[in-house]
Scaffold this active site. Structure first.
Site, PDB file in Angstrom:
ATOM      1  CE  LYS A  41      -3.670   0.390   2.689  1.00  0.00           C
ATOM      2  NZ  LYS A  41      -4.508   0.674   3.876  1.00  0.00           N
ATOM      3  CG  ASP A 136     -14.129   1.650   5.253  1.00  0.00           C
ATOM      4  OD1 ASP A 136     -15.360   1.796   5.112  1.00  0.00           O
ATOM      5  OD2 ASP A 136     -13.318   1.785   4.320  1.00  0.00           O
TER       6      ASP A 136
END
Length: 486
Positions: A41, A136
């Site tokens: 990432k 999330d």
């Protein structure tokens, strides 16, 4: 800005883009020393000057590295390379739950959904035991691969908005979650605890059972209003194959007051397992023995009748697999859905590419119409997950008269180009628009806009408009267009 294939980041060789992941973009990368693939990432460039964002990104790795659990994606390393922050994570060679949901209930049965829910709940409870919140939880953040025995292996990923519980998390200027799964308390200034993850997991269960998010609406404001004020939907009403006991499970998981929800994700999973195999005892508690015998005799006779005419036989539910469309469920708008089977949901209340959902048929004046309405010009208006698409609109001529490329509908055109792919060719326009006096939650916001036209006869009677969260068309084009299944 995306990192190009073949570029080295901290010694990792980028192979390809896997998708967006919270505060950054995730790539498949070759480890610099080990014979191993990692998911890398990289922090978005637009956050380079945001020191608070940098701190959150680094904290994500520190928090996630504490967690060791078979249902959580492992974090291997982190660092900074030429100003770009990065995190190396376990690469899962498989898909995510969002993709499985798109394949419909013939593949994602109620039994399978309950098993996946239980594993995801175990991972989330481990996060909560470590004193963290995920914040999330959604199908795209639940990864799936296959174990040696052929069973699903479920791993929760992406802690990009994770916070320590002791932070007494409050909102400031926005909601750090995906709206379709956001608990009501996340829209206010009060504290948020692990029960917000329980709520989001309840939304995810509802989507597994029905193929749709709980509140498919046309704007962010209406989604927020539904979470705050509308009762939790009943999955058995949306999908008759779902046992009615799941209605109470969803109602508890999505209760407006956190105190009324399940105390943990594991408790939600246990309730779902109980709903899958309800005990007859709770239905006969107040019946006398004689009355029970009479009812059982009558029920035995009734079963013989019902076995010959079940609801599923009277009104079959045919659900296509990913990449195919059941035209009978799209009515007069089937010709649009069939032209874009990899982009749109297979059925109207399903989930398409990057969680595209809530597709509404409309006329040329943007009025919603029934699916069986025949129009000379048909429109399907779908909601995106805002990462990066806000909404997507497909307009088609029912007589299949070609639509010629014209001036982009964006208020501020930025560029255009002819495009060509193995699937076809056409023309792409991009620009941006500032919304004013629309009466929607977008008023005052600038968004990127794409206009897509097609050359091939199987699609040249349609055009697509995409509105996204990036504030320029160029950024929306970079974020969405390369991977769009068109």
């Amino acid at each position: 800005m995306d990192v190009a294939d073949g570029v080295l980041v901290a010694g990792y060789r980028i192979v390809r883009r896997l998708g967006s992941g919270g505060m950054g973009t995730v790539y498949l990368a070759q480890h610099p020393r080990l014979p191993r693939w990692d998911a890398l990432k990289v922090l978005d460039d637009r956050h380079d000057s945001d020191s608070e964002f940098h701190a959150r990104f680094l904290r994500e790795a520190e928090l996630a590295a504490r967690l060791q659990h078979p249902n959580l994606v492992a974090v291997h390393d982190r660092g900074e390379d030429h100003g770009r922050l990065w995190i190396a994570m376990q690469y899962i060679d498989g898909g995510d739950l969002a993709g499985l949901i798109r394949r419909g209930p013939q593949v994602l049965t109620v039994e399978r959904a309950v098993r996946i829910l239980g594993d995801a709940a175990a991972g989330l409870d481990e996060i909560h035991r470590a004193g963290l919140l995920h914040r999330d939880v959604k199908p795209a953040n639940i990864l799936l691969t296959t174990d040696a025995d052929g069973s699903d292996r479920v791993l929760v990923t992406d802690f990009g908005v994770a916070h320590p519980i002791e932070d007494g998390v409050k909102q400031s200027g926005g909601v750090a979650t995906t709206l379709a799964y956001a608990a009501p308390e996340q829209f206010g200034d009060g504290p948020v605890d692990h029960r917000a993850d329980v709520y989001a997991l309840g939304c995810t269960l509802y989507q597994m059972l029905t193929g749709s998010v709980p509140f498919p609406r046309t704007g962010a404001g209406s989604v927020m209003y539904a979470h705050l004020h509308e009762p939790p939907p009943r999955p058995s009403a949306a999908n008759p194959q779902v046992p009615k006991d799941f209605d109470a499970v969803i109602a508890t998981a999505m209760a407006k007051n956190p105190a009324d929800r399940f105390a943990s994700c594991g408790a939600l999973a246990a309730a779902a397992r109980a709903a899958l195999t309800p005990t007859p005892r709770r239905r006969a508690t107040r019946l006398s023995v004689a009355a029970l015998v009479i009812i059982l005799v009558a029920a035995a006779a009734l079963v013989g009748v019902l076995s010959r005419t079940t609801p599923s036989q009277a009104r079959p539910v045919r659900t296509p697999v990913s990449g195919s469309v059941d035209g009978s469920q799209w009515g007069a708008f089937a010709y649009i859905a069939q032209a874009f089977p990899d982009l749109l949901p297979g059925f109207p209340y399903g989930s398409g590419y990057e969680e595209l959902s809530g597709c509404l048929p409309q006329d040329t004046k943007y009025n919603n119409v029934p699916l069986d309405t025949s129009l000379p010009i048909g429109t399907l208006f779908c909601l995106g997950n805002r990462d990066p698409v806000i909404d997507l609109e497909i307009v088609c001529n029912a007589d299949r008269t070609p639509i010629q490329p014209g001036v982009a509908l964006a208020d501020f055109p930025e560029g255009d180009e002819a495009w060509s792919r193995p699937s076809g060719s056409g023309h792409l326009f991009w620009g941006h628009t500032t919304f004013t006096d629309t009466g929607s939650d977008l008023d005052g916001h600038t968004t990127g806009v794409l206009e897509i036209f097609f050359d091939r006869a199987d699609r040249n009677f349609c055009r697509i408009q995409v509105v996204g969260t990036p504030t320029t068309g160029a950024d929306l084009r970079a974020a969405w267009w390369p991977g769009a299944p068109l």
